[in-house]
Design a protein around this motif. Structure first.
Motif, PDB file in Angstrom:
ATOM      1  N   LEU A 126      61.645  92.579  87.959  1.00  0.00           N
ATOM      2  CA  LEU A 126      60.297  92.725  87.160  1.00  0.00           C
ATOM      3  C   LEU A 126      60.493  92.644  85.604  1.00  0.00           C
ATOM      4  N   LEU A 127      59.657  91.816  84.903  1.00  0.00           N
ATOM      5  CA  LEU A 127      59.737  91.765  83.341  1.00  0.00           C
ATOM      6  C   LEU A 127      60.761  91.026  82.798  1.00  0.00           C
ATOM      7  N   ALA A 128      61.750  90.170  83.691  1.00  0.00           N
ATOM      8  CA  ALA A 128      62.734  89.796  83.299  1.00  0.00           C
ATOM      9  C   ALA A 128      62.522  88.390  82.590  1.00  0.00           C
ATOM     10  N   GLU A 129      62.998  87.989  81.530  1.00  0.00           N
ATOM     11  CA  GLU A 129      62.993  86.858  80.729  1.00  0.00           C
ATOM     12  C   GLU A 129      64.275  85.997  80.653  1.00  0.00           C
ATOM     13  N   GLY A 130      63.875  84.884  80.710  1.00  0.00           N
ATOM     14  CA  GLY A 130      64.922  83.755  80.208  1.00  0.00           C
ATOM     15  C   GLY A 130      65.614  83.761  81.291  1.00  0.00           C
ATOM     16  N   ASP A 131      67.253  83.827  81.428  1.00  0.00           N
ATOM     17  CA  ASP A 131      68.108  83.406  82.191  1.00  0.00           C
ATOM     18  C   ASP A 131      67.871  84.429  83.482  1.00  0.00           C
ATOM     19  N   ASP A 132      67.468  85.660  83.214  1.00  0.00           N
ATOM     20  CA  ASP A 132      67.045  86.382  84.087  1.00  0.00           C
ATOM     21  C   ASP A 132      66.350  86.104  85.351  1.00  0.00           C
ATOM     22  N   ARG A 133      65.274  85.190  84.966  1.00  0.00           N
ATOM     23  CA  ARG A 133      64.330  84.774  85.868  1.00  0.00           C
ATOM     24  C   ARG A 133      64.307  83.380  86.243  1.00  0.00           C
ATOM     25  N   PHE A 138      61.169  84.203 104.441  1.00  0.00           N
ATOM     26  CA  PHE A 138      61.735  84.746 103.208  1.00  0.00           C
ATOM     27  C   PHE A 138      63.276  84.543 103.227  1.00  0.00           C
ATOM     28  N   ASP A 139      63.788  84.603 102.005  1.00  0.00           N
ATOM     29  CA  ASP A 139      65.144  84.421 101.912  1.00  0.00           C
ATOM     30  C   ASP A 139      65.838  85.669 101.422  1.00  0.00           C
ATOM     31  N   LEU A 140      67.172  85.999 101.469  1.00  0.00           N
ATOM     32  CA  LEU A 140      67.728  87.070 101.012  1.00  0.00           C
ATOM     33  C   LEU A 140      68.151  86.656  99.614  1.00  0.00           C
ATOM     34  N   PRO A 141      68.380  87.754  98.793  1.00  0.00           N
ATOM     35  CA  PRO A 141      68.624  87.669  97.254  1.00  0.00           C
ATOM     36  C   PRO A 141      70.187  87.114  97.303  1.00  0.00           C
ATOM     37  N   ASP A 142      70.486  86.168  96.367  1.00  0.00           N
ATOM     38  CA  ASP A 142      71.798  85.745  96.266  1.00  0.00           C
ATOM     39  C   ASP A 142      72.674  86.881  95.878  1.00  0.00           C
ATOM     40  N   THR A 143      72.243  87.871  95.237  1.00  0.00           N
ATOM     41  CA  THR A 143      72.885  89.122  94.804  1.00  0.00           C
ATOM     42  C   THR A 143      72.850  90.007  95.789  1.00  0.00           C
ATOM     43  N   ILE A 144      73.837  90.504  96.525  1.00  0.00           N
ATOM     44  CA  ILE A 144      73.677  91.666  97.441  1.00  0.00           C
ATOM     45  C   ILE A 144      75.216  92.203  97.153  1.00  0.00           C
ATOM     46  N   GLU A 145      74.782  93.601  96.403  1.00  0.00           N
ATOM     47  CA  GLU A 145      76.059  94.187  95.924  1.00  0.00           C
ATOM     48  C   GLU A 145      76.199  95.617  96.641  1.00  0.00           C
ATOM     49  N   VAL A 146      77.282  96.063  97.007  1.00  0.00           N
ATOM     50  CA  VAL A 146      77.727  97.235  97.380  1.00  0.00           C
ATOM     51  C   VAL A 146      78.117  98.039  96.155  1.00  0.00           C
ATOM     52  N   GLN A 147      77.523  99.057  95.609  1.00  0.00           N
ATOM     53  CA  GLN A 147      77.857  99.826  94.453  1.00  0.00           C
ATOM     54  C   GLN A 147      78.362 101.232  94.347  1.00  0.00           C
ATOM     55  N   HIS A 148      78.960 101.567  93.326  1.00  0.00           N
ATOM     56  CA  HIS A 148      78.930 103.060  93.208  1.00  0.00           C
ATOM     57  C   HIS A 148      77.965 103.389  92.153  1.00  0.00           C
ATOM     58  N   ARG A 149      77.821 104.603  91.646  1.00  0.00           N
ATOM     59  CA  ARG A 149      76.775 104.951  90.893  1.00  0.00           C
ATOM     60  C   ARG A 149      76.702 104.329  89.325  1.00  0.00           C
ATOM     61  N   HIS A 150      77.921 104.246  88.822  1.00  0.00           N
ATOM     62  CA  HIS A 150      77.933 103.580  87.340  1.00  0.00           C
ATOM     63  C   HIS A 150      77.369 102.208  87.665  1.00  0.00           C
ATOM     64  N   ASP A 202      66.858  85.786  90.875  1.00  0.00           N
ATOM     65  CA  ASP A 202      65.530  86.287  90.390  1.00  0.00           C
ATOM     66  C   ASP A 202      65.402  87.470  91.313  1.00  0.00           C
ATOM     67  N   HIS A 203      66.023  87.896  92.282  1.00  0.00           N
ATOM     68  CA  HIS A 203      65.890  89.216  92.641  1.00  0.00           C
ATOM     69  C   HIS A 203      67.290  89.573  93.290  1.00  0.00           C
ATOM     70  N   ALA A 204      67.570  90.814  93.694  1.00  0.00           N
ATOM     71  CA  ALA A 204      68.783  91.474  93.948  1.00  0.00           C
ATOM     72  C   ALA A 204      68.702  92.676  95.043  1.00  0.00           C
ATOM     73  N   LEU A 205      69.587  92.839  95.887  1.00  0.00           N
ATOM     74  CA  LEU A 205      69.971  94.079  96.767  1.00  0.00           C
ATOM     75  C   LEU A 205      70.977  94.662  96.569  1.00  0.00           C
ATOM     76  N   TYR A 206      70.703  96.012  96.448  1.00  0.00           N
ATOM     77  CA  TYR A 206      71.878  96.942  96.015  1.00  0.00           C
ATOM     78  C   TYR A 206      72.048  98.180  97.165  1.00  0.00           C
ATOM     79  N   PHE A 207      73.028  98.346  97.507  1.00  0.00           N
ATOM     80  CA  PHE A 207      73.563  99.586  98.307  1.00  0.00           C
ATOM     81  C   PHE A 207      74.460 100.557  97.425  1.00  0.00           C
TER      82      PHE A 207
END
Length: 329
Positions: free
Chosen positions: A134-141, A66-78, A152-157
């Protein structure tokens, strides 16, 4: 945090749907302290190293690619609220279209307020999240031809929550962060090993929501969705037990003790959000996969992701021997 602004956004909810999503976003952000996202160089590199190490270790233990998501973000609550509002809107969109009420304005305010409470509560409690969009359409998928115009997938902390909970549990921030990273990467492994899984979950989610929009309850869709999510959570727990590079029984016990010690309001909100069911999915799914892995090994348990027919049924989750008899190695 500005509770007055949050209340104003909810009471001024407008539009044609049962939920004013712009108002939900404004109100949830206003009701939530974003938290500090100041990262030291060690913390920033630590997140990257934890995810990278988790991928290597999970691949070794599970025997899946498996591959890791291209989007891996360290986030705050907003950031987390902004990243998840579209998911909530997609899931509830059918109800917006099909819902009927005698007092649409009052219903819109009430529903907008309910969604605000849910998002604000989750934003204050989510530690990490693997999001298969899930349920994303168009550019989101992506482009739909095997290529991808967008993730098409993401990982958030959610860094402020990880910091806060580590302090509450009196455990090392770095060790707790690594534990969260390993857990979320196990979900990336599942969806990476089973390209069909997103569509499988989406189809049952859409059936369930469509039925609710028509004023009925599709029990079979909910049963199938619950069985699939129980497998997802249980397999992740199995991999955590086998792949994490340190003993973590103490972390689990401290997290469980913290959960048992929550106040009545927090427990009520969690029950309303279905988080109690999620805990049951962890426990039930883990028991199923422990039995399967004891019989066939972790790689043998991974065949559950080969095709949809290999998913355990509700009955098989409680009697894994039936699944072992039905699904060949």
């Amino acid at each position: 945090m500005n509770l007055l602004r949050s209340v104003r956004a909810v009471t001024e909810a407008s539009g044609d749907g049962l939920i004013d999503w712009a108002a939900v976003t404004e109100a949830a952000r206003a009701a939530t302290d974003a938290g500090d996202l100041t990262l030291t160089a060690d913390e920033r590199s630590g997140y990257a190293a934890d995810v990278r190490d988790a991928r290597t270790r999970v691949r070794e233990v599970a025997g899946v690619s498996f591959d890791l998501p291209d989007t891996i973000e360290v986030q705050h609550r907003h950031h987390w609220i902004d990243a998840n509002i579209a998911t909530f809107e997609r899931i509830m969109g059918t109800l917006d279209i099909k819902g009927r009420t005698l007092a649409p304005g009052l219903a819109r305010v009430a529903n907008t307020g309910s969604m605000t409470v849910a998002l604000a509560f989750l934003a204050n409690n989510v530690l990490g999240q693997y999001d298969p969009l899930l349920l994303a359409e168009g550019d989101d998928r992506g482009a739909g031809d095997g290529s991808s115009d967008a993730d098409d997938h993401a990982l958030y902390f959610v860094h402020p929550n990880i910091q806060r909970v580590a302090e509450e549990l009196d455990v090392s921030h770095a060790r707790f962060r690594r534990w969260i990273a390993f857990h979320e990467v196990t979900h990336a492994a599942e969806f990476g090993a089973a390209p069909w899984l997103s569509d499988h979950l989406e189809a049952r989610m859409e059936r369930a929501v469509d039925a609710l929009g028509e004023g009925s309850l599709d029990r079979e869709a909910f049963r199938e969705l619950d069985a699939a999510m129980t497998a997802v959570e249980g397999y992740a727990e199995l991999l955590m037990d086998r792949a994490f590079d340190d003993e973590y029984a103490d972390l689990r016990e401290k997290v469980e003790a913290r959960r048992r010690g929550r106040g009545p309001v927090s427990q009520l909100v969690r029950r309303l959000l279905g988080l109690g069911m999620k805990r049951r999915q962890y426990e039930r799914g883990k028991a199923f996969f422990e039995t399967v892995a004891d019989a066939r090994g972790v790689e043998g348990a991974s065949v559950v992701w080969d095709r949809p027919e290999n998913l355990p049924t509700n009955a098989e989750l409680d009697t894994p021997e039936q699944w072992l008899d039905r699904v060949p190695e």
